[in-house]
Design a protein around this motif. Structure first.
Motif, short mmCIF file in Angstrom:
data_model
loop_
_atom_site.label_atom_id
_atom_site.label_comp_id
_atom_site.label_asym_id
_atom_site.label_seq_id
_atom_site.Cartn_x
_atom_site.Cartn_y
_atom_site.Cartn_z
N UNK A 72 -7.36 -41.50 79.22
CA UNK A 72 -7.78 -40.12 79.48
C UNK A 72 -7.58 -39.26 78.24
N UNK A 73 -6.47 -39.45 77.54
CA UNK A 73 -6.19 -38.69 76.32
C UNK A 73 -7.24 -38.97 75.25
N UNK A 74 -7.64 -40.23 75.11
CA UNK A 74 -8.66 -40.57 74.12
C UNK A 74 -10.01 -39.95 74.49
N UNK A 75 -10.36 -39.95 75.78
CA UNK A 75 -11.60 -39.31 76.20
C UNK A 75 -11.59 -37.81 75.87
N UNK A 76 -10.50 -37.15 76.16
CA UNK A 76 -10.40 -35.71 75.89
C UNK A 76 -10.43 -35.44 74.38
N UNK A 77 -9.82 -36.30 73.60
CA UNK A 77 -9.82 -36.14 72.15
C UNK A 77 -11.23 -36.25 71.59
N UNK A 78 -11.99 -37.23 72.06
CA UNK A 78 -13.35 -37.37 71.56
C UNK A 78 -14.23 -36.21 71.99
N UNK A 79 -14.02 -35.67 73.19
CA UNK A 79 -14.80 -34.51 73.62
C UNK A 79 -14.48 -33.29 72.76
N UNK A 80 -13.20 -33.13 72.40
CA UNK A 80 -12.81 -32.00 71.57
C UNK A 80 -13.43 -32.11 70.18
N UNK A 81 -13.48 -33.32 69.64
CA UNK A 81 -14.09 -33.51 68.32
C UNK A 81 -15.58 -33.24 68.39
N UNK A 82 -16.25 -33.68 69.45
CA UNK A 82 -17.68 -33.42 69.61
C UNK A 82 -17.96 -31.92 69.68
N UNK A 83 -17.13 -31.20 70.38
CA UNK A 83 -17.36 -29.75 70.52
C UNK A 83 -17.13 -29.01 69.22
#
Length: 151
Positions: A72-83
């Motif tokens: 879950x942490x990795x998913x949220x990290x990648x979404x933050x980088x995309x944004x």
């Protein structure tokens, strides 16, 4: 076995408190307490308590929860980088290959600017700007928008 005994004792105590509350003519509160008191026995009879004790006391289960949290942490990290504007490798290659916006931006930045803000070749319609006009006209449309919105 211990969990079932504890849940039964909690339910019995809750039902006793509900009976005392009903004796004091507070029937609504007594009904609510009785409802809460029946929940532990219901959980024991459905098998939820056995499942919970198996989950709590097995290290492999905690390792699984840890891996799920990491995912879950990795998913949220990648979404933050995309944004924040992070692009994938394919998107960067496509942006370099497409001459549309990049060529226009390079051509626009290669022309020198005069002191009035117009290019050396002239304004958009080809006529040259008079040197007497300053940058005040350049911001008049921005000022009009700000005044329109009350800023």
């Amino acid at each position: 076995m211990l969990a079932e005994t504890i849940c039964s004792a909690v339910s019995a105590a809750g039902l006793g408190i509900a009976a005392i509350t009903a004796y004091r003519k507070r029937f609504l509160a007594a009904t609510r307490i009785a409802a809460y008191s029946l929940v532990p026995v219901g959980l024991v009879l459905t098998g939820v308590i056995d499942w919970l004790t198996d989950v709590v006391f097995k290290p492999a289960v905690w390792l699984g929860f840890g891996l799920l949290a990491l995912a879950w942490l990795l998913f949220m990290l990648t979404r933050a980088v995309e944004r924040r504007g992070g692009r994938t490798r394919e998107e960067r290659k496509a942006a370099k290959a497409a001459p549309g916006d990049g060529a226009v931006a390079q051509a626009a930045s290669s022309r020198p600017l005069t002191s009035g803000g117009a290019t050396a070749a002239g304004t958009r319609d080809g006529s040259r700007k008079k040197s007497g006009q300053g940058t005040g006209d350049d911001f008049s449309d921005i000022e009009a928008i700000l005044k329109k919105h009350g800023l």
